[in-house]
Design an enzyme around this catalytic site. Structure first.
Site, PDB file in Angstrom:
ATOM      1  N   GLU A   1     -54.439  40.912  19.647  1.00 22.02           N
ATOM      2  CA  GLU A   1     -54.013  40.172  18.643  1.00 22.02           C
ATOM      3  C   GLU A   1     -52.590  41.054  17.764  1.00 22.02           C
ATOM      4  OE1 GLU A   1     -56.981  40.364  15.662  1.00 22.02           O
ATOM      5  OE2 GLU A   1     -57.725  39.236  17.993  1.00 22.02           O
TER       6      GLU A   1
ATOM      7  N   THR B   1     -53.509  44.891  22.905  1.00 20.88           N
ATOM      8  CA  THR B   1     -53.962  43.526  22.591  1.00 20.88           C
ATOM      9  C   THR B   1     -53.732  42.142  22.585  1.00 20.88           C
ATOM     10  OG1 THR B   1     -55.510  42.701  20.792  1.00 20.88           O
ATOM     11  CG2 THR B   1     -54.422  44.828  20.758  1.00 20.88           C
TER      12      THR B   1
ATOM     13  N   TYR C   1     -55.579  46.669  12.132  1.00 19.09           N
ATOM     14  CA  TYR C   1     -55.896  47.116  13.294  1.00 19.09           C
ATOM     15  C   TYR C   1     -54.944  46.924  14.585  1.00 19.09           C
ATOM     16  CZ  TYR C   1     -57.822  46.139  18.813  1.00 19.09           C
ATOM     17  OH  TYR C   1     -57.928  46.168  19.869  1.00 19.09           O
TER      18      TYR C   1
ATOM     19  N   LYS D   1     -52.171  48.389  16.641  1.00 20.92           N
ATOM     20  CA  LYS D   1     -52.265  48.829  18.550  1.00 20.92           C
ATOM     21  C   LYS D   1     -50.842  48.498  18.493  1.00 20.92           C
ATOM     22  CE  LYS D   1     -56.287  48.711  19.943  1.00 20.92           C
ATOM     23  NZ  LYS D   1     -56.099  50.046  21.708  1.00 20.92           N
TER      24      LYS D   1
HETATM   25  P1  NDP Z   1     -65.390  48.580  22.554  1.00 21.42           P
HETATM   26  O1  NDP Z   1     -65.767  49.768  21.277  1.00 21.42           O
HETATM   27  O2  NDP Z   1     -66.781  48.698  23.155  1.00 21.42           O
HETATM   28  O3  NDP Z   1     -65.583  50.492  23.072  1.00 21.42           O
HETATM   29  C1  NDP Z   1     -64.625  51.525  22.372  1.00 21.42           C
HETATM   30  C2  NDP Z   1     -64.801  53.311  23.012  1.00 21.42           C
HETATM   31  O4  NDP Z   1     -64.286  54.032  22.110  1.00 21.42           O
HETATM   32  C3  NDP Z   1     -65.669  53.228  22.813  1.00 21.42           C
HETATM   33  O5  NDP Z   1     -66.285  54.640  23.897  1.00 21.42           O
HETATM   34  C4  NDP Z   1     -65.952  54.328  21.456  1.00 21.42           C
HETATM   35  O6  NDP Z   1     -66.959  55.762  21.652  1.00 21.42           O
HETATM   36  C5  NDP Z   1     -64.639  54.818  21.269  1.00 21.42           C
HETATM   37  N1  NDP Z   1     -64.076  55.449  19.859  1.00 21.42           N
HETATM   38  C6  NDP Z   1     -64.049  55.104  19.511  1.00 21.42           C
HETATM   39  N2  NDP Z   1     -62.573  55.808  18.758  1.00 21.42           N
HETATM   40  C7  NDP Z   1     -62.275  56.744  19.140  1.00 21.42           C
HETATM   41  C8  NDP Z   1     -62.006  57.918  18.802  1.00 21.42           C
HETATM   42  N3  NDP Z   1     -61.626  58.540  17.302  1.00 21.42           N
HETATM   43  N4  NDP Z   1     -62.484  59.321  19.675  1.00 21.42           N
HETATM   44  C9  NDP Z   1     -63.284  59.243  21.281  1.00 21.42           C
HETATM   45  N5  NDP Z   1     -62.994  58.005  20.906  1.00 21.42           N
HETATM   46  C10 NDP Z   1     -63.158  56.498  20.548  1.00 21.42           C
HETATM   47  O7  NDP Z   1     -63.742  48.863  23.117  1.00 21.42           O
HETATM   48  P2  NDP Z   1     -63.973  47.361  24.454  1.00 21.42           P
HETATM   49  O8  NDP Z   1     -64.470  48.476  25.706  1.00 21.42           O
HETATM   50  O9  NDP Z   1     -64.338  46.534  24.323  1.00 21.42           O
HETATM   51  O10 NDP Z   1     -62.415  47.990  24.278  1.00 21.42           O
HETATM   52  C11 NDP Z   1     -61.470  49.064  25.229  1.00 21.42           C
HETATM   53  C12 NDP Z   1     -60.465  48.881  25.156  1.00 21.42           C
HETATM   54  O11 NDP Z   1     -59.535  47.994  25.027  1.00 21.42           O
HETATM   55  C13 NDP Z   1     -60.433  49.607  23.294  1.00 21.42           C
HETATM   56  O12 NDP Z   1     -59.165  49.989  22.402  1.00 21.42           O
HETATM   57  C14 NDP Z   1     -59.777  47.625  22.256  1.00 21.42           C
HETATM   58  O13 NDP Z   1     -59.339  47.927  21.377  1.00 21.42           O
HETATM   59  C15 NDP Z   1     -58.976  47.157  23.539  1.00 21.42           C
HETATM   60  N6  NDP Z   1     -58.958  46.214  24.091  1.00 21.42           N
HETATM   61  C16 NDP Z   1     -60.495  45.215  23.884  1.00 21.42           C
HETATM   62  C17 NDP Z   1     -60.320  44.126  24.230  1.00 21.42           C
HETATM   63  C18 NDP Z   1     -61.868  43.147  24.242  1.00 21.42           C
HETATM   64  O14 NDP Z   1     -62.312  42.359  24.385  1.00 21.42           O
HETATM   65  N7  NDP Z   1     -62.745  43.585  24.405  1.00 21.42           N
HETATM   66  C19 NDP Z   1     -59.202  42.987  24.301  1.00 21.42           C
HETATM   67  C20 NDP Z   1     -58.201  43.920  24.493  1.00 21.42           C
HETATM   68  C21 NDP Z   1     -58.554  45.412  24.240  1.00 21.42           C
HETATM   69  P3  NDP Z   1     -68.316  55.479  20.957  1.00 21.42           P
HETATM   70  O15 NDP Z   1     -69.357  54.676  21.761  1.00 21.42           O
HETATM   71  O16 NDP Z   1     -68.753  56.757  20.518  1.00 21.42           O
HETATM   72  O17 NDP Z   1     -68.323  54.477  20.210  1.00 21.42           O
HETATM   73  P1  GDR Z   2     -61.507  39.852  18.232  1.00 24.66           P
HETATM   74  O1  GDR Z   2     -63.288  39.041  18.568  1.00 24.66           O
HETATM   75  O2  GDR Z   2     -61.413  39.552  16.230  1.00 24.66           O
HETATM   76  O3  GDR Z   2     -60.936  38.707  18.729  1.00 24.66           O
HETATM   77  O4  GDR Z   2     -61.617  41.054  18.534  1.00 24.66           O
HETATM   78  P2  GDR Z   2     -64.211  39.146  17.782  1.00 24.66           P
HETATM   79  O5  GDR Z   2     -65.130  38.748  18.448  1.00 24.66           O
HETATM   80  O6  GDR Z   2     -64.554  40.254  16.327  1.00 24.66           O
HETATM   81  O7  GDR Z   2     -64.228  37.577  16.813  1.00 24.66           O
HETATM   82  C1  GDR Z   2     -63.295  36.701  17.409  1.00 24.66           C
HETATM   83  C2  GDR Z   2     -63.040  35.445  16.549  1.00 24.66           C
HETATM   84  O8  GDR Z   2     -64.563  35.182  16.138  1.00 24.66           O
HETATM   85  C3  GDR Z   2     -64.580  34.548  14.408  1.00 24.66           C
HETATM   86  N1  GDR Z   2     -65.811  34.424  14.149  1.00 24.66           N
HETATM   87  C4  GDR Z   2     -66.383  36.237  13.671  1.00 24.66           C
HETATM   88  N2  GDR Z   2     -66.443  37.431  14.543  1.00 24.66           N
HETATM   89  C5  GDR Z   2     -67.553  37.756  14.400  1.00 24.66           C
HETATM   90  N3  GDR Z   2     -67.013  40.046  14.965  1.00 24.66           N
HETATM   91  N4  GDR Z   2     -68.193  38.623  13.528  1.00 24.66           N
HETATM   92  C6  GDR Z   2     -68.803  37.486  13.197  1.00 24.66           C
HETATM   93  O9  GDR Z   2     -69.977  36.759  12.454  1.00 24.66           O
HETATM   94  C7  GDR Z   2     -67.898  36.092  13.584  1.00 24.66           C
HETATM   95  N5  GDR Z   2     -68.211  34.406  12.871  1.00 24.66           N
HETATM   96  C8  GDR Z   2     -66.538  33.978  13.237  1.00 24.66           C
HETATM   97  C9  GDR Z   2     -63.480  36.078  14.173  1.00 24.66           C
HETATM   98  O10 GDR Z   2     -62.945  35.613  12.772  1.00 24.66           O
HETATM   99  C10 GDR Z   2     -62.135  36.098  14.751  1.00 24.66           C
HETATM  100  O11 GDR Z   2     -61.441  34.664  14.534  1.00 24.66           O
HETATM  101  C11 GDR Z   2     -61.816  41.386  19.729  1.00 24.66           C
HETATM  102  C12 GDR Z   2     -62.171  43.141  19.905  1.00 24.66           C
HETATM  103  O12 GDR Z   2     -62.834  43.377  21.484  1.00 24.66           O
HETATM  104  C13 GDR Z   2     -60.067  43.264  19.628  1.00 24.66           C
HETATM  105  O13 GDR Z   2     -60.714  45.263  19.915  1.00 24.66           O
HETATM  106  C14 GDR Z   2     -59.552  43.073  21.212  1.00 24.66           C
HETATM  107  O14 GDR Z   2     -58.639  44.082  20.788  1.00 24.66           O
HETATM  108  C15 GDR Z   2     -59.369  41.648  19.958  1.00 24.66           C
HETATM  109  O15 GDR Z   2     -60.757  40.757  20.706  1.00 24.66           O
HETATM  110  C16 GDR Z   2     -58.535  40.929  21.648  1.00 24.66           C
END
Ligand code: NDP
Ligand code: GDR
Length: 379
Positions: free
Chosen positions: A153, A151, A175, A179
């Site tokens: 992050e 990520t 987190y 990671k």
């Molecule tokens: P989501 O939160 O939508 O999905 C996470 C998934 O992981 C869900 O299926 C969840 O299950 C499962 N999960 C959580 N904990 C466990 C566990 N202990 N054992 C088995 N399964 C588990 O994430 P995204 O699809 O958005 O992201 C996918 C991956 O990419 C994640 O690892 C995230 O950290 C990473 N990532 C995401 C980014 C983004 O912008 N979306 C950017 C960079 C990295 P359940 O449905 O039951 O909750």
């Molecule tokens: P992020 O995504 O932390 O970048 O992680 P998120 O959408 O939670 O926050 C993005 C930015 O928005 C600001 N923010 C808020 N965020 C949330 N969730 N709720 C609010 O009300 C709010 N107001 C402002 C946050 O402070 C932050 O700066 C996501 C996840 O998908 C991670 O798993 C992944 O690794 C990174 O993106 C890349």
């Protein structure tokens, strides 16, 4: 009966002259898992996914892919397991004998990781290790390819802009620290055991099935509900925070591409364009012809004000103990080596998310008209 000589496992039945590739996706019930499963099925893969046991169904995002377990030769199969349970992972990897493993499962919410740091480390850091070890224990280092969902992050307090593969990491949350371990253990197993293992360093990517508590989806969902009178106000944290937002559908294609190369390598995936949270709100409001009225810290007014504007208020509870203020990716390596570039523009992404959340709000509106409750979440 001697189980070891039984030839009944899924693996031994299909390993002989296997015609189709077999993938195992952790986190298949999540946003990326659902898009990746669709992509791999469209490419003819047999797709296996790990889902956790929950007290309610948690398969909303993949229900359209579900195949009745009584159907023979299914191409979509789910297994119960958990990243915190090594035995379940070893059993599943042994049974499935995947050609490719995509480790997408994680406690993926940055703010929640400050509240559940130990669980986040267990699932996000040790979870990756457990899968890599399962591959090693089962002697599959040379036959199973591994993708780790890394990520942006990791860059946290950014040391260089834009961020690329060589930019130093500076994680800013439990987190991101978890990671970071997963990133390096993936590199380490590649270098130590010659495994095909790689990291996709993905910047934020969103979609209509993005989790409702991430900021983009929280915004599109709230504006749609406010428009239909189902919600009175949108509370946000740091609105000046800047992110490089892409579409999940484009990004999972890259996850697959990364496992199809001759040599395993790590890649940054991003659009190269950055917007603030405030700009996201404005773009979403434009989509539905809504005017935003920004309220200061604390809520002095609720809902639509006298002129029919939508009120967006700052609620400090959404501030994080340490914030990542700005992220902007440089995906030139992915473009140069893999010919990848993001297809969906920011405007298209916002428009699609807004459209789908309006439809959902309209459904809730019908439910409410029939006298049933619809819940207003402020998370
Ligand atoms: P989501 O939160 O939508 O999905 C996470 C998934 O992981 C869900 O299926 C969840 O299950 C499962 N999960 C959580 N904990 C466990 C566990 N202990 N054992 C088995 N399964 C588990 O994430 P995204 O699809 O958005 O992201 C996918 C991956 O990419 C994640 O690892 C995230 O950290 C990473 N990532 C995401 C980014 C983004 O912008 N979306 C950017 C960079 C990295 P359940 O449905 O039951 O909750
Ligand atoms: P992020 O995504 O932390 O970048 O992680 P998120 O959408 O939670 O926050 C993005 C930015 O928005 C600001 N923010 C808020 N965020 C949330 N969730 N709720 C609010 O009300 C709010 N107001 C402002 C946050 O402070 C932050 O700066 C996501 C996840 O998908 C991670 O798993 C992944 O690794 C990174 O993106 C890349």
């Amino acid at each position: 009966m001697d189980g070891s000589r039984q030839d009944t496992s899924l693996a031994t039945r299909t390993r002989r002259g296997r015609a189709v590739k077999r993938a195992l996706i952790t986190g298949i019930t999540g946003q990326d898992g659902s898009y990746l499963a669709e992509l791999l099925l469209s490419k003819g893969y047999e797709v296996h996914g790990i889902k956790r046991r929950t007290s309610l169904f948690n398969t909303d995002r993949i229900d359209h892919l579900y195949v009745d377990p009584h159907v023979e030769d299914r191409k979509f199969i789910l297994h119960h397991g958990d990243l915190t349970d090594a035995t379940s992972l070893i059993r599943i990897v042994q049974q499935v004998q995947p050609d490719e493993i995509y480790n997408l499962a994680a406690q993926s919410h940055v703010a929640v990781s400050f509240e559940e740091p130990e669980y986040t480390a267990n699932s996000d850091a040790l979870g990756a290790l457990r899968i890599l070890e399962a591959i090693r224990i089962l002697g599959m280092e040379k036959t199973t390819r591994f993708y780790q969902a890394s990520t942006s992050e990791l860059y946290g307090l950014v040391q260089e802009t834009p961020q690329r593969e060589t930019t130093p990491f500076y994680p800013r949350s439990p987190y991101a620290v978890a990671k970071l371990y997963a990133y390096w253990i993936t590199v380490n197993y590649r270098e130590s055991y010659g495994m095909y293992a790689c990291n996709g360093i993905l910047f934020n990517h969103e979609s209509p099935v993005r989790g409702e508590t991430f900021v983009t989806r929280k915004i599109t969902r709230a504006l749609a509900r406010i428009k239909l009178g189902l919600q009175d106000c949108l509370y946000l944290g740091n609105m000046d925070s800047k992110r490089d937002w892409g579409h999940a559908k484009d990004y999972v294609e890259m996850q697959w591409l990364m496992l199809q190369q001759e040599q395993p390598e790590d890649f940054v995936i991003a659009t190269g364009i950055q917007y603030s949270v405030r700009e996201f709100v404005e773009a979403a409001a434009r989509e539905i012809g809504m005017t935003i009225r920004w309220s200061g810290t604390g809520v002095d007014e609720k809902g639509f004000d006298a002129r029919g504007n939508c009120v967006v208020a700052v609620d400090p509870r959404y501030f994080r103990p340490a914030e990542v203020e700005t992220l902007l990716g440089d995906a030139s390596k992915a473009k140069q080596k893999l010919g990848w570039a993001a297809k969906t523009t920011f405007e298209e992404l916002v428009s699609e998310m807004m459209r789908e959340d309006l439809k959902a709000a309209e459904r809730d509106e019908v439910v409410r008209k029939h006298g049933f409750n619809t819940f207003q979440h402020h998370e």
